[in-house]
Design a protein around this motif. Sequence first.
Motif, PDB file in Angstrom:
ATOM      1  N   SER A 256       0.707  -1.206  -0.308  1.00 41.87           N
ATOM      2  CA  SER A 256       0.013   0.341  -0.066  1.00 41.87           C
ATOM      3  C   SER A 256       1.057   1.388   0.196  1.00 41.87           C
ATOM      4  CB  SER A 256      -1.347  -0.246   1.437  1.00 41.87           C
ATOM      5  OG  SER A 256      -0.758  -0.037   2.392  1.00 41.87           O
TER       6      SER A 256
ATOM      7  N   SER B 163       0.750   3.982  -2.924  1.00 40.30           N
ATOM      8  CA  SER B 163       0.388   5.683  -2.293  1.00 40.30           C
ATOM      9  C   SER B 163       1.087   6.282  -2.951  1.00 40.30           C
ATOM     10  CB  SER B 163       0.097   5.584  -0.627  1.00 40.30           C
ATOM     11  OG  SER B 163       0.034   7.069  -0.694  1.00 40.30           O
TER      12      SER B 163
ATOM     13  N   THR C  34       0.792   6.300  -6.842  1.00 40.79           N
ATOM     14  CA  THR C  34      -0.469   7.672  -7.052  1.00 40.79           C
ATOM     15  C   THR C  34      -0.504   9.270  -7.086  1.00 40.79           C
ATOM     16  OG1 THR C  34      -2.079   5.826  -5.925  1.00 40.79           O
ATOM     17  CG2 THR C  34      -2.816   7.888  -6.183  1.00 40.79           C
ATOM     18  N   ASN C  35       0.503   9.506  -5.442  1.00 41.39           N
ATOM     19  CA  ASN C  35       1.158  10.193  -5.603  1.00 41.39           C
ATOM     20  C   ASN C  35       1.344  10.928  -7.134  1.00 41.39           C
ATOM     21  OD1 ASN C  35      -0.620  11.375  -3.142  1.00 41.39           O
ATOM     22  ND2 ASN C  35       1.104  10.810  -2.061  1.00 41.39           N
TER      23      ASN C  35
END
Length: 131
Positions: A22, A26, A29-30
């Motif tokens: 995760s 994350s 995604t950023n």
Amino acid sequence: MSESQTRLEQKVDLNLLKPKHSLKKSQLTNDLLVVLKARVAEHPSTYQLKLCQEFLLYVCKIVEELVKKSDGINKKELVKDLFKQLFNLQPAELQVLDSAIEFLWSNGLISKIPAVKKAKSWFAKKVACLF
């Protein structure tokens, strides 16, 4: 640089520690949001663009090209997060955006660029470099 940070860098090679699961998702995604914001920033951030279906389709197609299935990122949520950050959308506006994305997807308007078109573009660039 603080003393504890210096000591940490001396004790541990931080390049050996890679984010997993995760945390990696994350971080990806950023990173994608930063890239998308830079690309979308070429267009003025006006009120009309947040309601423009053509702009939404443009962003969705960029996301479709950038995000791989193996990344495990929800593309719709990525587009919604991007619009939320760009236009400070309210929950009601996010619901309208969600249904607009669903409409574009269900009508087959969001798709990847065909491989033939990519190959033609690549070939044209290579030929242009020769001359």
